[in-house]
Design a protein around this motif. Structure first.
Motif, PDB file in Angstrom:
ATOM      1  N   ILE A  84       0.865  -1.188   0.000  1.00 58.77           N
ATOM      2  CA  ILE A  84       0.000   0.000   0.000  1.00 58.77           C
ATOM      3  C   ILE A  84       0.894   1.228   0.000  1.00 58.77           C
ATOM      4  CG2 ILE A  84      -1.776   1.269   1.269  1.00 58.77           C
ATOM      5  CD1 ILE A  84      -2.472  -1.499   2.569  1.00 58.77           C
ATOM      6  N   ILE A  85       0.712   2.098  -0.978  1.00 58.66           N
ATOM      7  CA  ILE A  85       1.568   3.270  -1.118  1.00 58.66           C
ATOM      8  C   ILE A  85       0.845   4.489  -0.553  1.00 58.66           C
ATOM      9  CG2 ILE A  85       2.961   4.646  -2.684  1.00 58.66           C
ATOM     10  CD1 ILE A  85       3.689   1.649  -2.546  1.00 58.66           C
ATOM     11  N   GLY A  91       0.289  -1.806  -5.101  1.00 58.42           N
ATOM     12  CA  GLY A  91       1.092  -2.632  -5.987  1.00 58.42           C
ATOM     13  C   GLY A  91       1.489  -3.908  -5.278  1.00 58.42           C
ATOM     14  N   PHE A  92       2.344  -4.697  -5.926  1.00 58.86           N
ATOM     15  CA  PHE A  92       2.810  -5.947  -5.319  1.00 58.86           C
ATOM     16  C   PHE A  92       4.332  -5.993  -5.378  1.00 58.86           C
ATOM     17  CE2 PHE A  92      -1.545  -6.827  -6.312  1.00 58.86           C
ATOM     18  CZ  PHE A  92      -1.973  -7.647  -5.276  1.00 58.86           C
ATOM     19  N   MET A  93       4.926  -6.516  -4.338  1.00 60.78           N
ATOM     20  CA  MET A  93       6.375  -6.689  -4.282  1.00 60.78           C
ATOM     21  C   MET A  93       6.716  -8.152  -4.038  1.00 60.78           C
ATOM     22  SD  MET A  93       7.872  -3.533  -1.988  1.00 60.78           S
ATOM     23  CE  MET A  93       7.700  -1.816  -2.472  1.00 60.78           C
ATOM     24  N   ASN A  94       7.787  -8.592  -4.669  1.00 61.03           N
ATOM     25  CA  ASN A  94       8.407  -9.850  -4.269  1.00 61.03           C
ATOM     26  C   ASN A  94       9.683  -9.503  -3.516  1.00 61.03           C
ATOM     27  OD1 ASN A  94      10.156  -9.052  -6.274  1.00 61.03           O
ATOM     28  ND2 ASN A  94       9.771 -10.794  -7.633  1.00 61.03           N
ATOM     29  N   GLN A  95      10.445 -10.500  -3.132  1.00 59.08           N
ATOM     30  CA  GLN A  95      11.657 -10.255  -2.356  1.00 59.08           C
ATOM     31  C   GLN A  95      12.630  -9.344  -3.108  1.00 59.08           C
ATOM     32  OE1 GLN A  95      12.484 -11.871   0.835  1.00 59.08           O
ATOM     33  NE2 GLN A  95      14.066 -10.291   0.862  1.00 59.08           N
ATOM     34  N   ASP A 130       2.691  -5.345   8.335  1.00 57.80           N
ATOM     35  CA  ASP A 130       1.487  -5.420   9.150  1.00 57.80           C
ATOM     36  C   ASP A 130       1.600  -6.549  10.175  1.00 57.80           C
ATOM     37  OD1 ASP A 130       1.020  -7.769   7.741  1.00 57.80           O
ATOM     38  OD2 ASP A 130      -1.101  -7.331   7.389  1.00 57.80           O
ATOM     39  N   CYS A 131       0.529  -6.749  10.946  1.00 58.39           N
ATOM     40  CA  CYS A 131       0.567  -7.695  12.064  1.00 58.39           C
ATOM     41  C   CYS A 131       0.736  -9.145  11.612  1.00 58.39           C
ATOM     42  CB  CYS A 131      -0.702  -7.556  12.910  1.00 58.39           C
ATOM     43  SG  CYS A 131      -2.231  -7.758  11.956  1.00 58.39           S
ATOM     44  N   VAL A 170       3.937   1.375   2.580  1.00 55.42           N
ATOM     45  CA  VAL A 170       5.114   2.052   2.054  1.00 55.42           C
ATOM     46  C   VAL A 170       4.829   3.550   1.991  1.00 55.42           C
ATOM     47  CG1 VAL A 170       6.770   2.166   0.156  1.00 55.42           C
ATOM     48  CG2 VAL A 170       5.592   0.011   0.665  1.00 55.42           C
ATOM     49  N   LYS A 171       5.542   4.323   2.817  1.00 61.00           N
ATOM     50  CA  LYS A 171       5.358   5.771   2.836  1.00 61.00           C
ATOM     51  C   LYS A 171       6.383   6.416   1.903  1.00 61.00           C
ATOM     52  CE  LYS A 171       3.411   5.796   7.481  1.00 61.00           C
ATOM     53  NZ  LYS A 171       3.472   6.342   8.861  1.00 61.00           N
ATOM     54  N   VAL A 172       5.880   7.350   1.084  1.00 61.47           N
ATOM     55  CA  VAL A 172       6.713   7.899   0.017  1.00 61.47           C
ATOM     56  C   VAL A 172       6.533   9.409  -0.110  1.00 61.47           C
ATOM     57  CG1 VAL A 172       6.473   5.747  -1.291  1.00 61.47           C
ATOM     58  CG2 VAL A 172       4.939   7.661  -1.793  1.00 61.47           C
TER      59      VAL A 172
END
Length: 214
Positions: free
Chosen positions: A15-16, A28-32, A73-74, A81-83
């Motif tokens: 979450i941006i 969006g989505f992230m992988n490693q 998150d928990c 993600v803060k931008v």
């Protein structure tokens, strides 16, 4: 930070959020690999499911998402993600992917300003007017705020709206300095006003007074 990439087959939602306005800009989505590249470059990078490859937001448009922080998150499977965004976030040209304007509520600046004043209080840099106020002590600060409040009253009764805004701004600044010197926050004032907004507030207050008297 432990992130559970396996729960969704190697991806986690990201979450941006604009670090200043607190508005949500996109999902969006992230992988490693995308996560690690984001940390390494300071530019938010996603895994594009449609193109099946890494995608740094802004690499073609110049509308980068400059990383401020990442929180898990928990359940360790969703990232916040803060931008600081450069330009509009959505590919359609809007500020957010929901077509909303990414504007900051001006009231949030009061918190930001008091954070700055608190830093002045901690560091006490020479040549700073705020430092001088702290050094002069509580009585002088209270006196100065009273003077600014009086000037605001004068402008309200005999001046212009522009001058009234100017004087009230001076008054608010000196109020924040005064609150900081007492270890209080502007949020404490907001909390008190919120309590008073309760229709039963006056009734509760009288009950509390009677209980204290008993």
């Amino acid at each position: 930070m432990t992130i559970d990439f396996e729960k969704m087959g190697g991806l986690v939602p990201a979450i941006i959020q604009d670090a200043k306005t607190k508005n949500v800009l996109m999902l969006g989505f992230m992988n490693q690999e995308a996560y690690e590249k984001t940390l390494a470059t300071g530019k938010v990078t996603f895994w594009s499911r449609s193109r099946n490859q890494l995608w740094t937001k802004g690499e073609t448009s110049g509308n980068f998402l400059n990383l401020v922080s990442i929180q898990n998150d928990c359940d360790n499977d969703t990232l916040l993600v803060k931008v600081n965004p450069i330009g509009p976030t959505c590919h359609t040209g809007t500020d957010t992917c929901w077509g909303e304007e990414n504007t900051q509520n001006p009231l949030l600046f009061l918190t930001e300003l008091q954070n700055f004043i608190e830093k002045r209080h901690e560091e006490m840099p020479e040549g700073s007017y705020t430092t001088r106020l702290f050094k002069e002590g509580i009585n002088k600060m209270a006196q100065k705020m009273g003077e600014e409040a009086l000037e605001a009253v004068i402008e309200a009764t005999n001046g212009t709206d522009e001058k009234l805004i100017y004087e009230v701004s001076d008054m608010f600044y000196h109020l924040l300095v005064l609150l900081t010197s007492k270890g209080l926050r502007i949020e404490d004032i907001a909390t008190e006003l919120q309590k008073r907004h309760d229709p039963d507030w006056d009734k509760k207050r009288r009950m509390e007074k009677s209980q204290k008297g008993a």
